[in-house]
Design a protein around this motif. Structure first.
Motif, PDB file in Angstrom:
ATOM      1  N   VAL A  36       0.737  -1.358  -0.042  1.00 32.10           N
ATOM      2  CA  VAL A  36       0.232   0.098   0.190  1.00 32.10           C
ATOM      3  C   VAL A  36       1.121   0.993  -0.356  1.00 32.10           C
ATOM      4  CG1 VAL A  36      -1.760   1.549   1.193  1.00 32.10           C
ATOM      5  CG2 VAL A  36      -1.877  -1.015   1.304  1.00 32.10           C
ATOM      6  N   ASP A  37       0.932   2.185  -1.064  1.00 36.46           N
ATOM      7  CA  ASP A  37       1.505   3.418  -0.474  1.00 36.46           C
ATOM      8  C   ASP A  37       0.742   4.127  -0.039  1.00 36.46           C
ATOM      9  OD1 ASP A  37       2.662   5.655  -2.121  1.00 36.46           O
ATOM     10  OD2 ASP A  37       2.112   5.676  -3.792  1.00 36.46           O
ATOM     11  N   LEU A  38       2.437   4.670   0.670  1.00 38.23           N
ATOM     12  CA  LEU A  38       1.565   5.364   2.288  1.00 38.23           C
ATOM     13  C   LEU A  38       2.190   7.028   1.252  1.00 38.23           C
ATOM     14  CD1 LEU A  38       2.566   3.243   5.052  1.00 38.23           C
ATOM     15  CD2 LEU A  38       0.409   3.733   4.030  1.00 38.23           C
ATOM     16  N   GLY A  39       2.459   7.494   0.852  1.00 31.13           N
ATOM     17  CA  GLY A  39       3.065   8.241  -0.055  1.00 31.13           C
ATOM     18  C   GLY A  39       4.747   8.320   0.517  1.00 31.13           C
ATOM     19  N   PHE A  40       5.118   8.487   1.567  1.00 31.58           N
ATOM     20  CA  PHE A  40       6.240   8.229   1.630  1.00 31.58           C
ATOM     21  C   PHE A  40       7.188   7.381   1.775  1.00 31.58           C
ATOM     22  CE2 PHE A  40       3.621   8.366   5.589  1.00 31.58           C
ATOM     23  CZ  PHE A  40       4.021   6.625   6.456  1.00 31.58           C
ATOM     24  N   GLY A  41       6.094   6.278   1.429  1.00 30.65           N
ATOM     25  CA  GLY A  41       6.951   4.109   1.823  1.00 30.65           C
ATOM     26  C   GLY A  41       5.184   3.705   1.362  1.00 30.65           C
ATOM     27  N   SER A  42       5.905   2.860   2.083  1.00 36.71           N
ATOM     28  CA  SER A  42       5.101   1.668   1.634  1.00 36.71           C
ATOM     29  C   SER A  42       4.993   0.822   2.803  1.00 36.71           C
ATOM     30  CB  SER A  42       5.506   0.653  -0.006  1.00 36.71           C
ATOM     31  OG  SER A  42       5.378   1.075  -0.895  1.00 36.71           O
ATOM     32  N   MET A  43       3.585  -0.099   2.946  1.00 32.43           N
ATOM     33  CA  MET A  43       2.828  -1.322   4.089  1.00 32.43           C
ATOM     34  C   MET A  43       2.742  -2.473   3.216  1.00 32.43           C
ATOM     35  SD  MET A  43       0.434  -1.146   6.371  1.00 32.43           S
ATOM     36  CE  MET A  43      -1.112  -1.834   5.057  1.00 32.43           C
ATOM     37  N   VAL A  44       3.271  -3.544   3.867  1.00 32.46           N
ATOM     38  CA  VAL A  44       3.885  -4.821   3.200  1.00 32.46           C
ATOM     39  C   VAL A  44       3.227  -5.453   4.364  1.00 32.46           C
ATOM     40  CG1 VAL A  44       5.022  -6.115   1.710  1.00 32.46           C
ATOM     41  CG2 VAL A  44       5.664  -4.426   1.204  1.00 32.46           C
TER      42      VAL A  44
END
Length: 154
Positions: A52-60
């Protein structure tokens, strides 16, 4: 010759003790406490992961079984969290196992959040002027553990 073997055995023992007490990366800390059915969230920047793109990185999101592969595909890991069922006894076991020294304990109704420091875990952030590298939340039989903080919901 006998002296050589004694020196080798002592060296191996000392190195083993040092490795046992050396701070562990977030991945090893999570796998040491999370049950197999835990939901793991890895927060990272870069790497070759789909999350999931969080804008400042991703959550996997991944399982405990897939954590090592997920972790290795991430670039910079900013944090890691696990959520699973458990009771207050399980929270106490986690605190003891990780040797967490509580920095703050907050209660919000039925939610309890403990922020602390473990010498057995690498890294950390400054919270209220003190170093913290572990956060545990407990509510209604659900435990969330995050390193250095719980970055998602709990």
């Amino acid at each position: 010759m006998q002296r050589f073997f004694v020196i080798v055995i002592l060296t191996v023992a000392i190195v083993g003790v040092m490795l046992y007490f050396a701070p562990k990366p977030y991945e090893q800390a999570i796998t040491s406490i999370a049950p197999d059915n835990a939901q793991i969230n890895v927060y990272c920047r870069g790497g070759s992961v789909c999350g999931v793109d969080l804008g400042f990185g991703s959550m996997v999101r991944c399982s405990v079984a897939d954590l090592s592969a997920t972790y290795s595909r991430c670039g910079t890991v900013d944090g890691i969290s696990a959520t699973f069922e458990g009771d207050l006894t399980a929270v106490e076991r986690i605190l003891s196992h990780l040797r967490v020294r509580s920095v703050t304990v907050s209660n919000f109704g039925d939610l309890t959040v403990i922020s602390g420091y473990s010498g057995g875990v690498r890294g950390g952030v400054i919270l209220d002027g003190k170093r913290v590298n572990c956060q545990i939340a407990y509510r209604d039989g659900v435990i969330s553990v995050g390193f250095p903080l719980i970055l998602g919901d709990y």
